[in-house]
Design a protein around this motif. Structure first.
Motif, PDB file in Angstrom:
ATOM      1  N   SER A   1       0.844  -1.196   0.000  1.00 31.25           N
ATOM      2  CA  SER A   1       0.000   0.000   0.000  1.00 31.25           C
ATOM      3  C   SER A   1       0.884   1.252   0.000  1.00 31.25           C
ATOM      4  O   SER A   1       2.064   1.185   0.321  1.00 31.25           O
TER       5      SER A   1
ATOM      6  N   SER B   1      -4.409   7.493  -1.208  1.00 30.57           N
ATOM      7  CA  SER B   1      -3.828   6.206  -0.826  1.00 30.57           C
ATOM      8  C   SER B   1      -4.311   5.145  -1.798  1.00 30.57           C
ATOM      9  O   SER B   1      -5.284   5.341  -2.518  1.00 30.57           O
ATOM     10  N   GLY B   2      -3.602   4.043  -1.818  1.00 36.14           N
ATOM     11  CA  GLY B   2      -3.955   2.955  -2.713  1.00 36.14           C
ATOM     12  C   GLY B   2      -2.937   1.844  -2.607  1.00 36.14           C
ATOM     13  O   GLY B   2      -2.221   1.728  -1.619  1.00 36.14           O
ATOM     14  N   SER B   3      -2.851   1.050  -3.661  1.00 31.73           N
ATOM     15  CA  SER B   3      -1.893  -0.046  -3.665  1.00 31.73           C
ATOM     16  C   SER B   3      -0.942   0.105  -4.849  1.00 31.73           C
ATOM     17  O   SER B   3      -1.258   0.789  -5.825  1.00 31.73           O
ATOM     18  N   TYR B   4       0.199  -0.534  -4.719  1.00 34.59           N
ATOM     19  CA  TYR B   4       1.216  -0.490  -5.767  1.00 34.59           C
ATOM     20  C   TYR B   4       1.842  -1.872  -5.879  1.00 34.59           C
ATOM     21  O   TYR B   4       1.687  -2.713  -5.002  1.00 34.59           O
TER      22      TYR B   4
ATOM     23  N   SER C   1      -1.484   3.489  -9.712  1.00 38.91           N
ATOM     24  CA  SER C   1      -2.577   4.235 -10.358  1.00 38.91           C
ATOM     25  C   SER C   1      -2.692   3.921 -11.846  1.00 38.91           C
ATOM     26  O   SER C   1      -2.918   4.807 -12.667  1.00 38.91           O
TER      27      SER C   1
END
Length: 164
Positions: free
Chosen positions: A93, A108-111, A121
């Motif tokens: 994350s 925020s997010g995941s990678y 993204s």
């Protein structure tokens, strides 16, 4: 005398064995999977953006080129806060803090990061990390079709980041 020497020798061996046993049972062993993951992913940590260079152009299908542009921007601190920071966590994350209109905003997010490729993204970047400095680049291409005009929009992006 031999009894005293023998007792001292036995106590010394027991003490040395106890010390070796206790030092082998440290708390760090329970954290080793996390530490190993961080060691294999040099991206983990917080990174501040220092410079972003963007080059873009529109290439028409009849061979003409139009709307070519180049932009370079340096980033620093705004009101004591870094303007653009990514924090990558070992669980995949991320948190992105950036200054917009003098306010800090957060995304925020995941990678995913594998073999020098960062996907975040929906974009994939080629990444090189060395001595607390990260360089990433991305080339995106999109077909533009509007009425009778057909073209390809090409954007190349280069960013320099420093680990905090």
């Amino acid at each position: 005398m031999k009894k005293i020497f023998g007792s001292i020798l036995v106590m010394s061996v027991v003490l040395a064995t106890s010390i070796m046993f206790l030092s082998g049972c440290s708390k760090e062993d329970s954290d080793s999977p996390t530490k190993a993951k961080e060691m294999t992913n040099p991206l983990v940590g917080s990174w501040r953006l220092a410079e972003l260079k963007t080059e873009s152009w529109l290439a028409y299908y009849d061979g003409r080129e139009g709307k070519h542009g180049f932009e370079s921007k340096k980033y620093g601190k705004s009101g004591g806060t870094w303007e653009y920071v990514y924090t990558f966590k070992s669980d995949g994350s991320y948190v992105n803090d950036y200054v917009d209109d003098d306010r800090v905003r957060t995304l925020s997010g995941s990678y995913s990061y594998t073999s020098g490729k960062l996907t975040i993204s929906g974009e994939t970047y080629d990444v090189e990390i060395s001595d607390g400095k990260m360089e990433w680049s991305n080339e995106a291409e999109r077909k533009e079709i509007g009425g009778m005009i057909q073209a390809t929009y090409i954007k190349m992006e280069y960013a320099t980041w420093y680990k905090l």
